[in-house]
Design a protein around this motif. Structure first.
Motif, PDB file in Angstrom:
ATOM      1  N   SER A 152      48.929  40.605  35.774  1.00 27.75           N
ATOM      2  CA  SER A 152      49.668  39.813  34.788  1.00 27.75           C
ATOM      3  C   SER A 152      49.240  40.130  33.352  1.00 27.75           C
ATOM      4  O   SER A 152      50.055  40.031  32.433  1.00 27.75           O
ATOM      5  CB  SER A 152      49.513  38.321  35.084  1.00 27.75           C
ATOM      6  OG  SER A 152      48.157  38.014  35.276  1.00 27.75           O
ATOM      7  N   SER A 153      47.986  40.533  33.149  1.00 23.82           N
ATOM      8  CA  SER A 153      47.511  40.749  31.774  1.00 23.82           C
ATOM      9  C   SER A 153      48.332  41.786  30.992  1.00 23.82           C
ATOM     10  O   SER A 153      48.688  41.524  29.845  1.00 23.82           O
ATOM     11  CB  SER A 153      46.034  41.166  31.775  1.00 23.82           C
ATOM     12  OG  SER A 153      45.282  40.288  32.558  1.00 23.82           O
ATOM     13  N   ASP A 206      44.533  51.689  39.926  1.00 25.03           N
ATOM     14  CA  ASP A 206      44.163  51.350  41.305  1.00 25.03           C
ATOM     15  C   ASP A 206      45.414  51.163  42.158  1.00 25.03           C
ATOM     16  O   ASP A 206      46.536  51.175  41.634  1.00 25.03           O
ATOM     17  CB  ASP A 206      43.259  50.100  41.338  1.00 25.03           C
ATOM     18  CG  ASP A 206      43.757  48.967  40.447  1.00 25.03           C
ATOM     19  OD1 ASP A 206      44.937  49.004  40.043  1.00 25.03           O
ATOM     20  OD2 ASP A 206      42.974  48.044  40.164  1.00 25.03           O
ATOM     21  N   LYS A 240      39.791  32.879  32.422  1.00 28.99           N
ATOM     22  CA  LYS A 240      38.937  34.070  32.257  1.00 28.99           C
ATOM     23  C   LYS A 240      37.810  33.816  31.249  1.00 28.99           C
ATOM     24  O   LYS A 240      37.011  34.714  30.975  1.00 28.99           O
ATOM     25  CB  LYS A 240      39.782  35.263  31.777  1.00 28.99           C
ATOM     26  CG  LYS A 240      40.929  35.662  32.705  1.00 28.99           C
ATOM     27  CD  LYS A 240      40.543  36.760  33.668  1.00 28.99           C
ATOM     28  CE  LYS A 240      41.668  37.111  34.635  1.00 28.99           C
ATOM     29  NZ  LYS A 240      42.644  38.029  34.087  1.00 28.99           N
TER      30      LYS A 240
HETATM   31  C1  GLP Z   1      43.701  43.007  39.670  1.00 26.23           C
HETATM   32  C2  GLP Z   1      43.756  44.523  39.463  1.00 26.23           C
HETATM   33  C3  GLP Z   1      43.249  44.905  38.122  1.00 26.23           C
HETATM   34  C4  GLP Z   1      43.687  43.862  37.137  1.00 26.23           C
HETATM   35  C5  GLP Z   1      42.895  42.595  37.417  1.00 26.23           C
HETATM   36  C6  GLP Z   1      43.320  41.402  36.611  1.00 26.23           C
HETATM   37  O1  GLP Z   1      43.301  42.631  40.934  1.00 26.23           O
HETATM   38  N1  GLP Z   1      43.109  45.299  40.429  1.00 26.23           N
HETATM   39  O2  GLP Z   1      43.690  46.186  37.787  1.00 26.23           O
HETATM   40  O3  GLP Z   1      43.442  44.302  35.850  1.00 26.23           O
HETATM   41  O4  GLP Z   1      42.874  42.320  38.779  1.00 26.23           O
HETATM   42  O5  GLP Z   1      44.544  40.894  37.055  1.00 26.23           O
HETATM   43  P1  GLP Z   1      45.431  39.927  36.193  1.00 26.23           P
HETATM   44  O6  GLP Z   1      45.798  40.660  34.971  1.00 26.23           O
HETATM   45  O7  GLP Z   1      46.641  39.632  37.043  1.00 26.23           O
HETATM   46  O8  GLP Z   1      44.618  38.709  35.913  1.00 26.23           O
END
Ligand code: GLP
Length: 245
Positions: free
Chosen positions: A38-39, A67, A202
């Motif tokens: 989502s970020s 990834d 976070k």
């Molecule tokens: C996920 C991915 C990452 C991502 C992180 C944060 O599991 N493997 O690449 O940056 O966790 O996720 P989000 O941006 O949805 O909080």
């Protein structure tokens, strides 16, 4: 490490996208490392706007996925390849043949990981890597550990990561238990890194990353040893750091 605190998610996304856009203008053949989740949704949305306004072009850029889940085919709606197709390829002039993906369904995943490192080297290394921060402090899928894994490798996902990513699936059972990810060495090899962090959820882990010890139990803390990292965080994500002052 440069930390830019932004009012909210939209401002964070816009500022970070302007940073990427500037690099794309200076080097149209930019080699990008691309996070999902989502970020970075906002940054991809802003980049799409800039392409539409003909302010930038991604047509000569190359991308490497940060990834990928194990066991999901590229066309699976929750695969990271599918995400990048939807949020980058379909809305900008980024060319599909320029996007390198990790093969989450490879049975010989060791060879897949070695080949990925070779592909990154052959492209001249990553110029700009866009990262998000996991609740566990992970970057890519480098989960807390006793060592920093160097190269692209296969990981078993932490329970907390599975729980956190279950929001993208119909149920937690459907979240893959393993993934392929660039290693910490691969990430640190990027010439420039942008870390995007938003939301109060976070705040605690971001404070650890910015002010705690650099240790593999908090994988993202290693970024403090990189020469060119900019953290774009919103005020909520920065709240634990700012409230202490
Ligand atoms: C996920 C991915 C990452 C991502 C992180 C944060 O599991 N493997 O690449 O940056 O966790 O996720 P989000 O941006 O949805 O909080």
């Amino acid at each position: 490490m440069k930390v830019i605190t932004c009012k909210d998610y939209e401002t964070m996304s816009q500022k970070a996208a302007d940073d990427v856009a500037q690099d794309l203008r200076e080097k149209p053949g930019l080699v990008l490392g691309l996070a999902t989740g989502s970020s970075p949704l906002g940054i991809y949305r802003c980049l799409a706007d800039l392409v539409r306004q003909e302010s930038i072009s991604c047509s000569r850029a190359t991308g490497f996925q940060l990834d990928e889940y194990c066991g999901l085919t590229p066309d699976h709606p929750q695969s990271f390849h599918h995400y990048l197709k939807e949020h980058l390829l379909n809305v900008t002039d980024f060319r599909e043949e320029h996007l390198h993906g990790l093969n989450g369904t490879a049975t010989d995943w060791k060879s897949a990981c070695i080949s990925y490192e070779e592909q990154i080297s052959a492209a001249g290394g990553i110029d700009l890597l866009i990262l998000g921060l996991g609740q566990t402090g992970h970057i890519g899928f480098n989960e807390p550990d006793n060592v920093f894994p160097v190269h692209t490798h296969r990981v078993k996902l932490e329970k907390e990561t599975i729980r956190s990513n279950a929001r993208f699936f119909d149920s937690p059972e459907q979240v893959p238990r393993a993934a392929l990810t660039m290693g910490i060495g691969t990430i640190m090899g990027a010439r420039k890194i942008i870390l995007l962090v938003n939301g109060r959820g976070k705040a605690g882990i971001l404070k650890d990353v910015l002010t705690g010890s650099v240790k593999p139990q908090i994988p993202a803390s290693i970024l403090r040893f990189h020469q060119n990292v900019t953290v774009y965080a919103d005020e909520e994500a920065m709240s634990a750091v700012t409230e202490e002052k």
